[in-house]
Design a protein around this motif. Structure first.
Motif, PDB file in Angstrom:
ATOM      1  N   PHE A  45      -8.202   0.879   6.239  1.00  0.00           N
ATOM      2  CA  PHE A  45      -8.310   0.171   4.961  1.00  0.00           C
ATOM      3  C   PHE A  45      -7.101  -0.723   4.741  1.00  0.00           C
ATOM      4  O   PHE A  45      -7.229  -1.862   4.278  1.00  0.00           O
ATOM      5  CB  PHE A  45      -8.426   1.192   3.830  1.00  0.00           C
ATOM      6  CG  PHE A  45      -8.880   0.594   2.530  1.00  0.00           C
ATOM      7  CD1 PHE A  45     -10.224   0.398   2.281  1.00  0.00           C
ATOM      8  CD2 PHE A  45      -7.967   0.222   1.557  1.00  0.00           C
ATOM      9  CE1 PHE A  45     -10.663  -0.156   1.088  1.00  0.00           C
ATOM     10  CE2 PHE A  45      -8.394  -0.325   0.363  1.00  0.00           C
ATOM     11  CZ  PHE A  45      -9.741  -0.514   0.131  1.00  0.00           C
ATOM     12  N   ASN A  46      -5.919  -0.214   5.088  1.00  0.00           N
ATOM     13  CA  ASN A  46      -4.702  -1.016   4.929  1.00  0.00           C
ATOM     14  C   ASN A  46      -4.722  -2.237   5.849  1.00  0.00           C
ATOM     15  O   ASN A  46      -4.392  -3.351   5.432  1.00  0.00           O
ATOM     16  CB  ASN A  46      -3.475  -0.149   5.215  1.00  0.00           C
ATOM     17  CG  ASN A  46      -2.186  -0.939   5.118  1.00  0.00           C
ATOM     18  OD1 ASN A  46      -1.838  -1.462   4.083  1.00  0.00           O
ATOM     19  ND2 ASN A  46      -1.478  -1.032   6.231  1.00  0.00           N
TER      20      ASN A  46
ATOM     21  N   SER B 135       0.822  -1.212   0.000  1.00  0.00           N
ATOM     22  CA  SER B 135       0.000   0.000   0.000  1.00  0.00           C
ATOM     23  C   SER B 135       0.855   1.260   0.000  1.00  0.00           C
ATOM     24  O   SER B 135       0.546   2.236  -0.696  1.00  0.00           O
ATOM     25  CB  SER B 135      -0.928  -0.007   1.222  1.00  0.00           C
ATOM     26  OG  SER B 135      -1.759  -1.154   1.230  1.00  0.00           O
TER      27      SER B 135
ATOM     28  N   SER C  99      -7.502   5.531   5.866  1.00  0.00           N
ATOM     29  CA  SER C  99      -6.424   4.860   5.125  1.00  0.00           C
ATOM     30  C   SER C  99      -5.776   3.776   5.973  1.00  0.00           C
ATOM     31  O   SER C  99      -5.455   2.692   5.476  1.00  0.00           O
ATOM     32  CB  SER C  99      -5.382   5.891   4.686  1.00  0.00           C
ATOM     33  OG  SER C  99      -5.961   6.860   3.833  1.00  0.00           O
TER      34      SER C  99
ATOM     35  N   TRP D 267     -11.929  12.967  -1.499  1.00  0.00           N
ATOM     36  CA  TRP D 267     -11.080  14.129  -1.218  1.00  0.00           C
ATOM     37  C   TRP D 267     -11.756  15.416  -1.627  1.00  0.00           C
ATOM     38  O   TRP D 267     -11.438  16.486  -1.116  1.00  0.00           O
ATOM     39  CB  TRP D 267      -9.750  14.001  -1.952  1.00  0.00           C
ATOM     40  CG  TRP D 267      -9.879  14.041  -3.437  1.00  0.00           C
ATOM     41  CD1 TRP D 267     -10.090  12.984  -4.276  1.00  0.00           C
ATOM     42  CD2 TRP D 267      -9.823  15.191  -4.280  1.00  0.00           C
ATOM     43  NE1 TRP D 267     -10.168  13.386  -5.568  1.00  0.00           N
ATOM     44  CE2 TRP D 267      -9.997  14.742  -5.610  1.00  0.00           C
ATOM     45  CE3 TRP D 267      -9.627  16.546  -4.043  1.00  0.00           C
ATOM     46  CZ2 TRP D 267     -10.001  15.605  -6.681  1.00  0.00           C
ATOM     47  CZ3 TRP D 267      -9.629  17.404  -5.115  1.00  0.00           C
ATOM     48  CH2 TRP D 267      -9.807  16.943  -6.416  1.00  0.00           C
TER      49      TRP D 267
ATOM     50  N   THR E 198     -15.377   5.084   2.998  1.00  0.00           N
ATOM     51  CA  THR E 198     -14.413   5.795   2.182  1.00  0.00           C
ATOM     52  C   THR E 198     -14.684   7.275   2.315  1.00  0.00           C
ATOM     53  O   THR E 198     -15.746   7.682   2.759  1.00  0.00           O
ATOM     54  CB  THR E 198     -14.497   5.362   0.712  1.00  0.00           C
ATOM     55  OG1 THR E 198     -13.460   6.026  -0.017  1.00  0.00           O
ATOM     56  CG2 THR E 198     -15.827   5.742   0.086  1.00  0.00           C
TER      57      THR E 198
ATOM     58  N   ALA F 159       1.237   4.461  -2.949  1.00  0.00           N
ATOM     59  CA  ALA F 159       1.166   5.897  -2.675  1.00  0.00           C
ATOM     60  C   ALA F 159       2.428   6.613  -3.148  1.00  0.00           C
ATOM     61  O   ALA F 159       2.362   7.725  -3.693  1.00  0.00           O
ATOM     62  CB  ALA F 159       0.953   6.130  -1.185  1.00  0.00           C
TER      63      ALA F 159
ATOM     64  N   LYS G 210      -9.297  11.113   7.084  1.00  0.00           N
ATOM     65  CA  LYS G 210      -8.742  10.390   5.940  1.00  0.00           C
ATOM     66  C   LYS G 210      -7.552   9.536   6.366  1.00  0.00           C
ATOM     67  O   LYS G 210      -7.360   8.422   5.862  1.00  0.00           O
ATOM     68  CB  LYS G 210      -8.310  11.403   4.878  1.00  0.00           C
ATOM     69  CG  LYS G 210      -7.734  10.773   3.622  1.00  0.00           C
ATOM     70  CD  LYS G 210      -8.735   9.905   2.898  1.00  0.00           C
ATOM     71  CE  LYS G 210      -8.180   9.372   1.593  1.00  0.00           C
ATOM     72  NZ  LYS G 210      -9.115   8.459   0.923  1.00  0.00           N
TER      73      LYS G 210
END
Length: 447
Positions: free
Chosen positions: A335-336, A181, A332, A300, A297, A185, A328
């Motif tokens: 989610f990871n 991940s 993130s 942005w 989610t 990015a 956020k």
């Protein structure tokens, strides 16, 4: 020995696994460039229109468009402005539509025929279609190539993530999953720098796609996943891969033999035939899938910087922007972790299907966000986050526990819920303490 014991003997994260994982992780840079390509090649510069000819009633017949910025993009080449401006967003939407379909198709396919052939085939065709994008003679060819690139990108992204974990011991899954991940990015940031250095959109697309050739050549030497081979009852081939890894790690392993207990389980046609339907049919998988699908989610574009939203709280000046960025950050992180956690919760024979829910969920939430009032998405996200944290208590703890290879192993007694696991551990410790006390008493009596 079982697979985890064999990996400890071979080396859970030896030099060879480090090189293999490095190749797979760095491939995320290439995939990130393909995902973000439309952002730069679809840039719309400032322009002005001039009327060239007029009829007698003053209605313009033709107009001349002049771009005031010296920018080379698909917009300036094919004049995607005004009524044609939607085509830029359409190309991006086609890519992510292909991404969704690629996850749905390639994931189950890799569980049936193997990780390596699906990964190599997908990467090869993504590079081919990437060059079609760079040399597209028309917008129609460009849009079609973006869909096909997204199709391959979604498929190999999932396979690549699973391979980084199935090459190493379970204790390193969190690290390799997080590296995947993080590298994606980093790839987005590197693509931004590449776009700054290379301005013409065709040159940028060619440069971004050329790295895929290198990663494909490096990936050709990668072996099949030993976990997948073992889950399919191919213990002999799994032993060959493990011996190959051991030799590259410098470990002399001569007598490595895996348990053959997985052969009959892997040969269960009912388990292998259902595929993705096992997420609904199997009672354990059904519960885990419902809980894991309850994610969230954050778009942005909902982050605003207008000063009228700023407020003072506890003497500190906060803004909606800073709070949204913190949110956020947490999203993130969750989610990871969910991606790594999912791989540990689902057995090898159906591991890819477990990640399909995220794609469907993100699409549904994005659609609902556009349909609801501007304040509703945050309310929905807040409530879903709180409830998801509570529902997570229904899932078992996976830390320092063996991963399931087949569907039959999901019913083992060591895979209880989080709260039940803590109680069982305390009970186990108390039982061990009582046994030790009894042994001490017996030793004193004997003496």
């Amino acid at each position: 020995m079982d697979l985890e014991e064999a990996l400890k003997l071979v080396g859970e994260f030896g030099p060879y696994q480090k090189r293999a994982v490095a190749v797979l992780v760095l491939t995320q840079v290439y995939m990130a460039c393909q995902s973000m390509l439309i952002v730069l090649v679809g840039f719309t510069p400032e322009y002005r229109t001039e009327q060239q000819h007029q009829q007698q009633d003053g209605v313009p017949v033709s107009q001349h468009v002049t771009f005031t910025e010296n920018v080379d993009s698909i917009v300036t080449e094919w004049f995607l402005i005004k009524q044609q401006a939607y085509k830029v967003s359409l190309a991006g939407s086609l890519f992510f539509a292909g991404l969704l379909i690629g996850n749905v198709v390639f994931g189950p396919l890799s569980d049936k025929i193997g990780r390596r052939p699906v990964y190599l085939t997908g990467l090869f065709f993504e590079v081919v279609f990437g060059y079609v994008t760079a040399f597209a003679p028309s917008y129609e060819v460009f849009a079609a190539s973006r869909f096909l690139v997204g199709l391959m990108n979604g498929g190999i992204g999932l396979v690549c993530f699973v391979l980084t974990q199935e090459y190493v011991g379970k204790s390193y899954w969190a690290m390799t999953g997080t590296l995947t991940s993080m590298t994606f990015a980093v790839g987005i940031a590197l693509f931004g720098a590449l776009g700054y250095l290379i301005q013409p959109w065709r040159s940028l697309a060619t440069a971004a796609n050329s790295s895929g050739v290198l990663f494909f050549l490096l990936s050709v030497t990668l072996p099949e996943s030993p976990r997948w081979l073992y889950s399919q009852g191919q213990a002999e081939r799994a032993e060959e891969v493990l011996r190959f890894m051991a030799s590259r790690n410098g470990n002399a392993v001569k007598h490595l033999m895996l348990q053959r207990v997985g052969v009959s389980k892997a040969g269960n046609h009912k388990s292998r035939g259902a595929g993705v339907l096992q997420l609904i049919i199997h009672p354990v998988l059904r519960l885990r899938t419902m809980v894991l699908m309850y994610g969230l989610t954050l778009d942005w574009r909902t982050i605003r910087t207008n000063s009228q939203f700023e407020f003072v709280l506890a003497g500190a000046l906060l803004s909606v922007t800073s709070l949204a960025l913190v949110g956020k950050l947490m999203v993130s992180a969750a989610f990871n972790i969910a991606y790594v956690y999912t791989s540990e919760l689902y057995p090898t024979v159906i591991r890819h299907e477990s990640h399909l829910s995220y794609c469907v969920l993100v699409v549904c939430l994005c659609v609902s966000q556009r349909a609801l009032h501007t304040s509703m998405p945050f309310t929905v996200f807040c409530l879903s986050g709180l409830s998801a944290g509570c529902l997570g208590l229904l899932l078992p703890e996976t830390l320092n526990r063996p991963a399931a290879e087949t569907l039959e192993e999901l019913g083992s007694p060591g895979l209880g819920r989080v709260l039940e696991s803590k109680v069982s551990r305390k009970k186990h410790l108390s039982d061990v303490t009582m046994v030790n006390l009894e042994n001490q008493k017996q030793e004193k009596l004997m003496s």
